[in-house]
Design a protein around this motif. Structure first.
Motif, mmCIF file in Angstrom:
data_model
loop_
_atom_site.group_PDB
_atom_site.id
_atom_site.type_symbol
_atom_site.label_atom_id
_atom_site.label_comp_id
_atom_site.label_asym_id
_atom_site.label_seq_id
_atom_site.Cartn_x
_atom_site.Cartn_y
_atom_site.Cartn_z
ATOM 1 N N VAL A 103 76.778 -45.137 20.929
ATOM 2 C CA VAL A 103 75.261 -45.595 20.782
ATOM 3 C C VAL A 103 74.956 -45.857 22.263
ATOM 4 O O VAL A 103 75.656 -46.454 23.255
ATOM 5 C CB VAL A 103 75.270 -46.846 20.239
ATOM 6 C CG1 VAL A 103 73.959 -47.198 19.728
ATOM 7 C CG2 VAL A 103 76.010 -46.545 18.621
ATOM 8 N N ALA A 104 73.655 -45.427 22.490
ATOM 9 C CA ALA A 104 73.051 -45.443 23.923
ATOM 10 C C ALA A 104 71.661 -46.009 23.809
ATOM 11 O O ALA A 104 71.043 -45.382 22.911
ATOM 12 C CB ALA A 104 73.360 -44.307 24.917
ATOM 13 N N ASP A 105 71.087 -46.350 24.912
ATOM 14 C CA ASP A 105 69.467 -46.696 24.888
ATOM 15 C C ASP A 105 68.911 -45.194 25.039
ATOM 16 O O ASP A 105 69.414 -44.296 25.411
ATOM 17 C CB ASP A 105 69.169 -47.239 26.203
ATOM 18 C CG ASP A 105 69.461 -48.992 26.056
ATOM 19 O OD1 ASP A 105 69.094 -49.291 25.116
ATOM 20 O OD2 ASP A 105 70.081 -49.363 26.920
ATOM 21 N N ASP A 106 67.659 -45.057 24.286
ATOM 22 C CA ASP A 106 66.749 -44.059 24.133
ATOM 23 C C ASP A 106 65.933 -44.255 25.055
ATOM 24 O O ASP A 106 64.975 -45.221 24.803
ATOM 25 C CB ASP A 106 66.909 -43.698 22.628
ATOM 26 C CG ASP A 106 66.027 -42.254 22.819
ATOM 27 O OD1 ASP A 106 66.210 -41.498 23.612
ATOM 28 O OD2 ASP A 106 65.786 -41.723 21.666
ATOM 29 N N ARG A 135 64.803 -51.248 17.197
ATOM 30 C CA ARG A 135 64.207 -50.150 18.013
ATOM 31 C C ARG A 135 65.122 -48.953 17.943
ATOM 32 O O ARG A 135 66.206 -48.856 17.514
ATOM 33 C CB ARG A 135 64.045 -50.612 19.475
ATOM 34 C CG ARG A 135 65.322 -51.093 20.349
ATOM 35 C CD ARG A 135 65.156 -51.554 21.814
ATOM 36 N NE ARG A 135 66.148 -51.914 22.319
ATOM 37 C CZ ARG A 135 67.048 -51.187 23.020
ATOM 38 N NH1 ARG A 135 66.990 -49.954 23.060
ATOM 39 N NH2 ARG A 135 68.303 -51.730 23.740
ATOM 40 N N ARG A 136 64.455 -47.955 18.490
ATOM 41 C CA ARG A 136 65.017 -46.683 18.631
ATOM 42 C C ARG A 136 66.304 -46.594 19.464
ATOM 43 O O ARG A 136 66.061 -47.133 20.639
ATOM 44 C CB ARG A 136 64.215 -45.571 18.841
ATOM 45 C CG ARG A 136 64.722 -44.034 18.585
ATOM 46 C CD ARG A 136 63.707 -43.093 19.002
ATOM 47 N NE ARG A 136 63.463 -43.070 20.531
ATOM 48 C CZ ARG A 136 62.445 -42.889 21.244
ATOM 49 N NH1 ARG A 136 61.421 -42.537 20.537
ATOM 50 N NH2 ARG A 136 62.390 -42.849 22.423
ATOM 51 N N VAL A 137 67.375 -45.998 19.240
ATOM 52 C CA VAL A 137 68.732 -45.782 20.043
ATOM 53 C C VAL A 137 68.964 -44.482 19.829
ATOM 54 O O VAL A 137 68.514 -43.697 18.858
ATOM 55 C CB VAL A 137 69.537 -46.795 19.830
ATOM 56 C CG1 VAL A 137 69.258 -48.271 20.118
ATOM 57 C CG2 VAL A 137 70.229 -46.829 18.402
ATOM 58 N N LEU A 138 69.979 -43.901 20.676
ATOM 59 C CA LEU A 138 70.707 -42.608 20.465
ATOM 60 C C LEU A 138 71.934 -42.877 19.821
ATOM 61 O O LEU A 138 72.813 -43.790 20.196
ATOM 62 C CB LEU A 138 70.823 -41.759 21.867
ATOM 63 C CG LEU A 138 69.534 -41.221 22.329
ATOM 64 C CD1 LEU A 138 69.723 -40.656 23.895
ATOM 65 C CD2 LEU A 138 69.254 -40.304 21.539
ATOM 66 N N VAL A 139 72.550 -41.919 18.907
ATOM 67 C CA VAL A 139 73.701 -42.218 18.118
ATOM 68 C C VAL A 139 74.320 -40.807 18.111
ATOM 69 O O VAL A 139 73.727 -40.011 17.626
ATOM 70 C CB VAL A 139 73.469 -42.752 16.731
ATOM 71 C CG1 VAL A 139 74.896 -43.060 16.042
ATOM 72 C CG2 VAL A 139 72.688 -44.106 16.745
ATOM 73 N N LEU A 141 77.165 -51.658 21.642
ATOM 74 C CA LEU A 141 75.579 -51.465 21.346
ATOM 75 C C LEU A 141 74.798 -52.006 22.550
ATOM 76 O O LEU A 141 75.017 -52.699 23.187
ATOM 77 C CB LEU A 141 75.185 -52.370 20.149
ATOM 78 C CG LEU A 141 75.666 -51.938 18.815
ATOM 79 C CD1 LEU A 141 75.502 -52.744 17.704
ATOM 80 C CD2 LEU A 141 75.375 -50.523 18.314
ATOM 81 N N PRO A 142 73.736 -51.275 22.896
ATOM 82 C CA PRO A 142 72.712 -51.708 23.919
ATOM 83 C C PRO A 142 72.101 -53.284 23.712
ATOM 84 O O PRO A 142 72.368 -53.611 22.380
ATOM 85 C CB PRO A 142 71.704 -50.884 23.886
ATOM 86 C CG PRO A 142 72.168 -49.426 22.993
ATOM 87 C CD PRO A 142 73.084 -50.084 21.910
ATOM 88 N N GLU A 143 71.696 -53.760 24.628
ATOM 89 C CA GLU A 143 71.321 -54.924 24.444
ATOM 90 C C GLU A 143 69.859 -55.044 23.585
ATOM 91 O O GLU A 143 69.043 -53.834 23.881
ATOM 92 C CB GLU A 143 70.921 -55.871 25.765
ATOM 93 C CG GLU A 143 72.058 -56.178 26.743
ATOM 94 C CD GLU A 143 73.077 -56.995 26.165
ATOM 95 O OE1 GLU A 143 72.444 -57.994 25.446
ATOM 96 O OE2 GLU A 143 74.048 -56.893 26.107
ATOM 97 N N PRO A 144 69.320 -56.132 22.973
ATOM 98 C CA PRO A 144 68.265 -55.982 22.169
ATOM 99 C C PRO A 144 66.894 -55.972 23.099
ATOM 100 O O PRO A 144 67.082 -56.600 24.166
ATOM 101 C CB PRO A 144 68.436 -57.228 21.283
ATOM 102 C CG PRO A 144 69.052 -58.154 21.939
ATOM 103 C CD PRO A 144 70.131 -57.137 22.664
#
Length: 287
Positions: free
Chosen positions: A90-93, A235-239, A284-287
């Motif tokens: 999982v990464a920020d998008d 919010r949207r992330v990359l999975v 997971l990224p930060e909110p």
């Protein structure tokens, strides 16, 4: 220099490549490490005089170890990708990325999930031949098939990989669909939500109590309507290289992750994870 020292150096020179091959085939770093360790044990036991080409010999061995592991998974009905407990990155998008190297990384991650849909022989043949240029004649000996049958397996694998949504243009389309879903949920616009959901959408809910499945857009809208009462930040992330959704509480505690599948411009499947134990294993990224 002793024979043992020389052999260890030969193996270490190949370790990175062997680990990459094993990870592409198995889809799990832990399993790939196990496969590489097994390859080392076999190499260490082998008579050095019988190995003229260490790189080629080790490639053959890592292929045989991996195909044995894949077949063992199939016999136990294990599914390391998609269903069950897959490895999730999982990464920020962001709306980019324009950088080609970043795009290549994202497509590479998504490709792992695609490879998981292939059969054991198809997966091994595709990785060894198309990614690492191993001759079909060598791969045939690993999978125990003729060279012709091995080429046919590669052709089937290529068709499946090419049909998968891993290109940059597909990524942009997927982002647009996921964003439309998020906006409809935030606005409480259930008509817009129906527009973005496939009529036969399959929604898997992975909770602490197990897995439940609902099918149909109306059922999905009902699930969204019930969930809107919770105060969350989503919010949207990359999975695994494709757009998904992460949710956090008002205090920043991870509450859920949605793995989204887009087909023909609509959400065709969602796998939502709310099990706290499973979420705790994800970076997971930060909110």
């Amino acid at each position: 220099m002793t024979h043992d020292t020389s052999r260890e150096q030969q193996f270490e020179a190949q370790r990175g490549r062997l680990l990459t091959i094993a990870h592409r085939i198995l889809g799990s770093y832990a399993d790939a490490e196990d496969a590489v360790q097994e390859a080392w044990l076999r190499f260490a036991r082998q008579d050095p005089a019988s190995v003229d080409n260490p790189a080629g010999w080790l490639t053959t061995v890592i292929g045989r170890v991996c195909i044995d592991m894949l077949r063992a998974r199939a016999a136990r009905a294990e599914v390391p990708f998609g269903d069950g407990s897959p490895e999730l990155v999982v990464a920020d998008d962001v709306d980019g990325p324009e950088d080609s190297a970043v795009l290549a990384d994202l497509v590479g991650i998504a490709l792992l999930a695609v490879l998981g849909s292939l059969g054991p022989e198809e997966r091994l043949v595709f990785v060894l031949h198309d990614m690492f240029a191993v001759p079909f004649s060598d791969i045939a000996g690993i999978v125990g098939k003729t060279t012709g049958a091995t080429k046919m397996a590669a052709s089937r694998a290529r068709r499946k990989v090419r049909a998968a949504p891993t290109s940059p243009s597909a990524l942009h389309e997927q982002r647009a669909v996921v964003d439309a879903f998020l906006q409809a949920v935030r606005d409480g616009d259930f008509d817009a939500l129906l527009d973005v959901l496939a009529p036969d959408i399959k929604w898997e809910h992975h909770t602490a109590r197990g897995v439940t499945v609902t099918v149909g857009a109306a059922e999905a809208v009902d699930a969204v309507r019930r969930g809107r009462r919770a105060k969350v930040t989503a919010r949207r992330v990359l999975v695994n290289g494709t757009p998904g959704i992460a949710a956090w509480s008002s205090r920043g505690k991870p509450l859920g992750l949605m793995v989204c599948t887009v087909k023909d411009g609509r959400l065709s499947a969602i796998s939502s994870i709310t099990d706290p134990v499973r979420l705790a294993t994800l970076a997971l990224p930060e909110p």
